[in-house]
Write a protein that holds these residues in place. Sequence first.
Motif, PDB file in Angstrom:
ATOM      1  N   ARG A  51     -46.937  66.942 -44.046  1.00  0.00           N
ATOM      2  CA  ARG A  51     -46.509  67.329 -42.698  1.00  0.00           C
ATOM      3  C   ARG A  51     -47.683  67.661 -41.781  1.00  0.00           C
ATOM      4  O   ARG A  51     -47.715  67.252 -40.624  1.00  0.00           O
ATOM      5  CB  ARG A  51     -45.557  68.517 -42.812  1.00  0.00           C
ATOM      6  N   GLU A  61     -43.638  65.643 -36.724  1.00  0.00           N
ATOM      7  CA  GLU A  61     -43.284  65.002 -37.985  1.00  0.00           C
ATOM      8  C   GLU A  61     -42.110  64.070 -37.701  1.00  0.00           C
ATOM      9  O   GLU A  61     -40.989  64.517 -37.509  1.00  0.00           O
ATOM     10  CB  GLU A  61     -42.914  66.048 -39.036  1.00  0.00           C
ATOM     11  N   MET A  63     -40.600  61.951 -39.586  1.00  0.00           N
ATOM     12  CA  MET A  63     -39.638  61.808 -40.676  1.00  0.00           C
ATOM     13  C   MET A  63     -40.028  62.808 -41.757  1.00  0.00           C
ATOM     14  O   MET A  63     -41.211  62.971 -42.044  1.00  0.00           O
ATOM     15  CB  MET A  63     -39.707  60.378 -41.238  1.00  0.00           C
ATOM     16  N   PRO A  64     -39.072  63.482 -42.365  1.00  0.00           N
ATOM     17  CA  PRO A  64     -39.405  64.439 -43.423  1.00  0.00           C
ATOM     18  C   PRO A  64     -40.169  63.768 -44.575  1.00  0.00           C
ATOM     19  O   PRO A  64     -39.947  62.586 -44.878  1.00  0.00           O
ATOM     20  CB  PRO A  64     -38.049  64.946 -43.900  1.00  0.00           C
ATOM     21  N   GLU A  66     -39.902  64.015 -47.739  1.00  0.00           N
ATOM     22  CA  GLU A  66     -39.041  63.499 -48.806  1.00  0.00           C
ATOM     23  C   GLU A  66     -38.502  62.106 -48.468  1.00  0.00           C
ATOM     24  O   GLU A  66     -38.405  61.244 -49.335  1.00  0.00           O
ATOM     25  CB  GLU A  66     -37.863  64.459 -49.079  1.00  0.00           C
ATOM     26  N   HIS A  67     -38.181  61.867 -47.201  1.00  0.00           N
ATOM     27  CA  HIS A  67     -37.670  60.557 -46.784  1.00  0.00           C
ATOM     28  C   HIS A  67     -38.781  59.502 -46.836  1.00  0.00           C
ATOM     29  O   HIS A  67     -38.547  58.369 -47.272  1.00  0.00           O
ATOM     30  CB  HIS A  67     -37.086  60.625 -45.378  1.00  0.00           C
ATOM     31  N   ARG A  68     -39.979  59.874 -46.383  1.00  0.00           N
ATOM     32  CA  ARG A  68     -41.108  58.928 -46.431  1.00  0.00           C
ATOM     33  C   ARG A  68     -41.451  58.577 -47.879  1.00  0.00           C
ATOM     34  O   ARG A  68     -41.721  57.419 -48.205  1.00  0.00           O
ATOM     35  CB  ARG A  68     -42.324  59.508 -45.704  1.00  0.00           C
ATOM     36  N   ALA A  70     -39.368  58.612 -50.416  1.00  0.00           N
ATOM     37  CA  ALA A  70     -38.278  57.780 -50.945  1.00  0.00           C
ATOM     38  C   ALA A  70     -38.457  56.325 -50.519  1.00  0.00           C
ATOM     39  O   ALA A  70     -38.227  55.400 -51.307  1.00  0.00           O
ATOM     40  CB  ALA A  70     -36.934  58.310 -50.472  1.00  0.00           C
ATOM     41  N   MET A  71     -38.905  56.089 -49.285  1.00  0.00           N
ATOM     42  CA  MET A  71     -39.130  54.724 -48.816  1.00  0.00           C
ATOM     43  C   MET A  71     -40.244  54.046 -49.612  1.00  0.00           C
ATOM     44  O   MET A  71     -40.124  52.890 -50.010  1.00  0.00           O
ATOM     45  CB  MET A  71     -39.475  54.726 -47.326  1.00  0.00           C
ATOM     46  N   TYR A  74     -39.096  53.191 -53.101  1.00  0.00           N
ATOM     47  CA  TYR A  74     -38.267  51.987 -53.098  1.00  0.00           C
ATOM     48  C   TYR A  74     -39.141  50.730 -53.105  1.00  0.00           C
ATOM     49  O   TYR A  74     -38.837  49.755 -53.788  1.00  0.00           O
ATOM     50  CB  TYR A  74     -37.328  51.992 -51.894  1.00  0.00           C
TER      51      TYR A  74
END
Length: 121
Positions: A51, A61, A63-64, A66-68, A70-71, A74
């Motif tokens: 952050r 920020e 995008m949080p 955790e979301h970044r 996760a991307m 993937y």
Amino acid sequence: MHPGHVESIHAMTVKARVQWIADITKAHRGVTLSHGITTPQVINIVIVNGRQFLLKKKGFEFMPLEHRMAMVDYCLLGSNGLVVAWEQVGDDSTVNGALDIIQPHFFAKGGDRTKDQGLAE
């Protein structure tokens, strides 16, 4: 995350495999080896800035974390991959501390920077 990041992840996997082939060929003095040789277990470790880095770079920020993460996770599906979060320490906005710990064979910076821009890493 943008296409430059995905390209960097893929390029490092390819580069690591090519280097492994060159090393094994050199070790066996150019003799072509095929029987019983398997490709190495290449591990992609992707460092996601925390952050504080984003606040300094963009002022917010977008995008949080955790979301970044996760991307990126993937994008690593089907490969040996690990996603690591790295929080900025003091005024140091680089990932040099993470690189000191991980000690990678290869390092790729995201697609928005070039050597000509004076990368610290």
